[in-house]
Design a protein around this motif. Structure first.
Motif, PDB file in Angstrom:
ATOM      1  N   GLY A   1      -3.326  14.638  -0.955  1.00 19.53           N
ATOM      2  CA  GLY A   1      -4.143  14.254  -2.104  1.00 19.53           C
ATOM      3  C   GLY A   1      -3.657  13.016  -2.824  1.00 19.53           C
ATOM      4  O   GLY A   1      -4.326  12.543  -3.756  1.00 19.53           O
ATOM      5  N   GLN A   2      -2.538  12.466  -2.420  1.00 19.15           N
ATOM      6  CA  GLN A   2      -1.981  11.295  -3.099  1.00 19.15           C
ATOM      7  C   GLN A   2      -2.249  10.024  -2.313  1.00 19.15           C
ATOM      8  O   GLN A   2      -2.502  10.050  -1.110  1.00 19.15           O
ATOM      9  CB  GLN A   2      -0.474  11.460  -3.294  1.00 19.15           C
ATOM     10  CG  GLN A   2      -0.079  12.655  -4.150  1.00 19.15           C
ATOM     11  CD  GLN A   2       1.415  12.712  -4.379  1.00 19.15           C
ATOM     12  OE1 GLN A   2       2.029  11.721  -4.732  1.00 19.15           O
ATOM     13  NE2 GLN A   2       2.003  13.891  -4.182  1.00 19.15           N
ATOM     14  N   VAL A   3      -2.183   8.911  -3.026  1.00 20.97           N
ATOM     15  CA  VAL A   3      -2.305   7.601  -2.399  1.00 20.97           C
ATOM     16  C   VAL A   3      -0.917   7.157  -1.936  1.00 20.97           C
ATOM     17  O   VAL A   3       0.038   7.200  -2.710  1.00 20.97           O
ATOM     18  CB  VAL A   3      -2.890   6.560  -3.375  1.00 20.97           C
ATOM     19  CG1 VAL A   3      -2.922   5.178  -2.722  1.00 20.97           C
ATOM     20  CG2 VAL A   3      -4.287   6.965  -3.796  1.00 20.97           C
ATOM     21  N   VAL A   4      -0.830   6.784  -0.671  1.00 22.04           N
ATOM     22  CA  VAL A   4       0.458   6.385  -0.105  1.00 22.04           C
ATOM     23  C   VAL A   4       0.322   5.064   0.626  1.00 22.04           C
ATOM     24  O   VAL A   4      -0.781   4.585   0.900  1.00 22.04           O
ATOM     25  CB  VAL A   4       0.991   7.452   0.872  1.00 22.04           C
ATOM     26  CG1 VAL A   4       1.205   8.779   0.163  1.00 22.04           C
ATOM     27  CG2 VAL A   4       0.046   7.621   2.071  1.00 22.04           C
ATOM     28  N   ASN A   5       1.468   4.490   0.924  1.00 25.12           N
ATOM     29  CA  ASN A   5       1.526   3.261   1.712  1.00 25.12           C
ATOM     30  C   ASN A   5       2.344   3.533   2.976  1.00 25.12           C
ATOM     31  O   ASN A   5       3.450   4.049   2.905  1.00 25.12           O
ATOM     32  CB  ASN A   5       2.180   2.137   0.895  1.00 25.12           C
ATOM     33  CG  ASN A   5       2.256   0.835   1.674  1.00 25.12           C
ATOM     34  OD1 ASN A   5       3.234   0.590   2.359  1.00 25.12           O
ATOM     35  ND2 ASN A   5       1.231   0.009   1.547  1.00 25.12           N
ATOM     36  N   LEU A   6       1.761   3.222   4.137  1.00 23.44           N
ATOM     37  CA  LEU A   6       2.425   3.410   5.420  1.00 23.44           C
ATOM     38  C   LEU A   6       2.631   2.068   6.103  1.00 23.44           C
ATOM     39  O   LEU A   6       1.771   1.186   6.018  1.00 23.44           O
ATOM     40  CB  LEU A   6       1.591   4.306   6.341  1.00 23.44           C
ATOM     41  CG  LEU A   6       1.251   5.717   5.858  1.00 23.44           C
ATOM     42  CD1 LEU A   6       0.334   6.388   6.864  1.00 23.44           C
ATOM     43  CD2 LEU A   6       2.504   6.539   5.644  1.00 23.44           C
ATOM     44  N   ARG A   7       3.758   1.949   6.780  1.00 27.00           N
ATOM     45  CA  ARG A   7       4.030   0.765   7.591  1.00 27.00           C
ATOM     46  C   ARG A   7       4.195   1.206   9.038  1.00 27.00           C
ATOM     47  O   ARG A   7       4.920   2.159   9.314  1.00 27.00           O
ATOM     48  CB  ARG A   7       5.323   0.083   7.145  1.00 27.00           C
ATOM     49  CG  ARG A   7       5.249  -0.594   5.789  1.00 27.00           C
ATOM     50  CD  ARG A   7       6.635  -1.085   5.403  1.00 27.00           C
ATOM     51  NE  ARG A   7       6.614  -1.942   4.235  1.00 27.00           N
ATOM     52  CZ  ARG A   7       7.703  -2.428   3.638  1.00 27.00           C
ATOM     53  NH1 ARG A   7       8.907  -2.110   4.116  1.00 27.00           N
ATOM     54  NH2 ARG A   7       7.607  -3.211   2.594  1.00 27.00           N
ATOM     55  N   GLY A   8       3.531   0.524   9.954  1.00 31.46           N
ATOM     56  CA  GLY A   8       3.670   0.928  11.339  1.00 31.46           C
ATOM     57  C   GLY A   8       2.913   0.043  12.291  1.00 31.46           C
ATOM     58  O   GLY A   8       2.576  -1.105  11.964  1.00 31.46           O
TER      59      GLY A   8
END
Length: 448
Positions: A18-25
């Motif tokens: 339910g949260q806003v996240v930042n992913l790097r990949g």
């Protein structure tokens, strides 16, 4: 307002539902139609599906993402949604923004079948595949389990040198170089001799590092550079050494299973029922009885080629076919004890009641994977050891420090070595050990 969390790892994504996240990949795979793109992202810790709608970003950015190739590097911002139907981990990301770090074109390892040579030439890229990723994660867990076992059982880590002045496992498999003063030096075949010094100082010691064998072998079980852990225990005899090896092997296999059963089953398609049978006690068989078993199995064999490979007489060391047929008779590792002294190293103790036998053991993995542990009791008698050094035509001058261990405080002692790569191959159910190490060194491969 939803708080923006920076740089979350995929393996911990469940914590951020339910949260806003930042992913790097990197893009592992991508598909889409019309105004939606499904991006399968990997970040080294796991895989997740990211759903990008044309309505959530600018038309320019949406078209740019559509054109990206496999292994393009991205930063993705979006909301974590729990969905049991989602591939990989039961979560997906509803994307709100994408930052393109790099666009990868013509990535050479595609979904089609590639040959072993092609993949090994591109090993630096092949590591990114889900299969290789799983194997090397299992290797990392195994290495930690090995260290934890010995650390938790009061062993002291004492590093053995890589350069040595003498052979440990026979002079025919040494990588030779020149030392600064013109003397010959060799890459270590084993750290065991130095662990004999360490156990006299600490009681229980171990080393763990790379070892080297200049064997011109192309079998699926051999590497020219591999990793080995070697414990040594003061006042242990061969029976206590077997007990230690048995308990150690059960412990590390159990640890790997507890953490990686899903990887083994779903990624590597490994039948883990065989691994769950790795329980004490292991069958213990004398070399003499093992030879008789092989001879009987040879008589029953109907395959001409295998029948020829199973030919054996007393005094011969076991080859892969011999180990394979033996282990297939049991559902767990087996211990072969008391090999002929003539096929063992100069430091191995002879049986006082039968001098033609050495007080030693090999642990063979089931399912045809063969020897993964080898060791035994060491000769602590100075006079007998000097005779063996002469018989093996070794330079006694280079071994005076080793003989000092018998001159000053000699005691019974024993130890063994476990090869990491063969153990990983067995646990993962792999055909060849070259997949068990990040960059394999074999007879025909020094690059990458």
């Amino acid at each position: 307002m939803t708080q923006l969390l920076q740089h979350v790892s995929i393996e911990k994504i469940a914590q951020y539902t339910g949260q806003v996240v930042n992913l790097r990949g990197w893009i592992y795979n991508k598909r889409g139609s019309g105004k939606i793109q499904f991006i399968q992202l990997r970040d080294g810790s796991g895989y997740i599906q990211c759903v990008l709608s044309a309505e959530s970003v600018s038309p320019t950015l949406f078209d740019e993402v559509k054109s990206l190739g496999q292994e393009s590097a991205l930063e993705i911002t979006g909301t974590v949604i729990k969905d049991e139907r989602a591939p990989f981990c039961g979560f997906e990301i509803q994307v709100s923004d994408v930052k393109v770090v790099s666009n990868c074109k013509d990535y050479p390892i595609t979904k089609k079948e590639h040959g072993d040579s092609f993949l090994m030439d591109r090993r630096h890229l092949w590591l990114r595949s889900s299969r290789q990723h799983a194997i090397l994660k299992i290797r990392a867990t195994l290495i930690k389990a090995i260290r934890d076992y010995f650390d938790d059982n009061d062993f002291t880590l004492v590093d053995s040198p890589i350069f040595t002045a003498n052979a440990c496992e026979g002079t025919s498999t040494l990588f030779e170089t020149e030392w600064f003063d013109g003397r010959k030096a060799y890459l270590s075949q084993s750290g065991q001799l130095y662990q004999e010094a360490a156990c006299a100082a600490f009681g229980k010691s171990y080393c763990f590092g790379p070892t080297f064998r200049a064997e011109k072998s192309k079998t699926r079980r051999h590497l020219n550079e591999f990793w080995m852990v070697e414990p040594e225990v003061a006042f242990n005899d061969n029976d206590a050494n077997i007990d230690l090896a048995e308990d150690f092997l059960c412990s590390i296999v159990s640890t790997v299973l507890a953490k990686h059963e899903k990887d083994l089953v779903e990624v590597l398609e490994r039948d883990v029922s065989a691994l769950k049978k790795v329980q004490k006690p292991f069958p213990r068989i004398s070399y003499d009885d093992a030879v008789k078993m092989i001879q009987e199995l040879q008589k029953q064999c109907t395959e001409p080629e295998l029948k020829a490979q199973l030919e054996i007489e007393w005094g011969m060391d076991f080859g892969s076919p011999h180990e394979t047929v033996l282990t297939k008779q049991f559902d767990r590792p087996i211990v072969i004890m008391d090999f002929p002294a003539q096929v063992k190293a100069f430091y191995m103790k002879k049986d006082v009641n039968s001098p033609k036998h050495a007080k030693c053991m090999d642990v063979l993995a089931p399912e045809g994977y063969g020897e993964i542990i080898g060791g035994g009791q060491r000769e602590e008698n100075l006079e007998l050891l000097e005779k063996e050094i002469a018989r093996h035509v070794l330079d006694v001058a280079d071994l005076q420090w080793f003989l000092d261990l018998r001159r000053f405080g000699a005691m019974p002692h024993a130890g063994f070595g476990l090869g990491v790569e063969r153990t990983v191959a067995w646990i993962c159910g792999l055909h060849h050990v070259r997949e068990t190490i990040p960059f394999a060194r074999t007879l025909d491969r020094l690059n990458p």
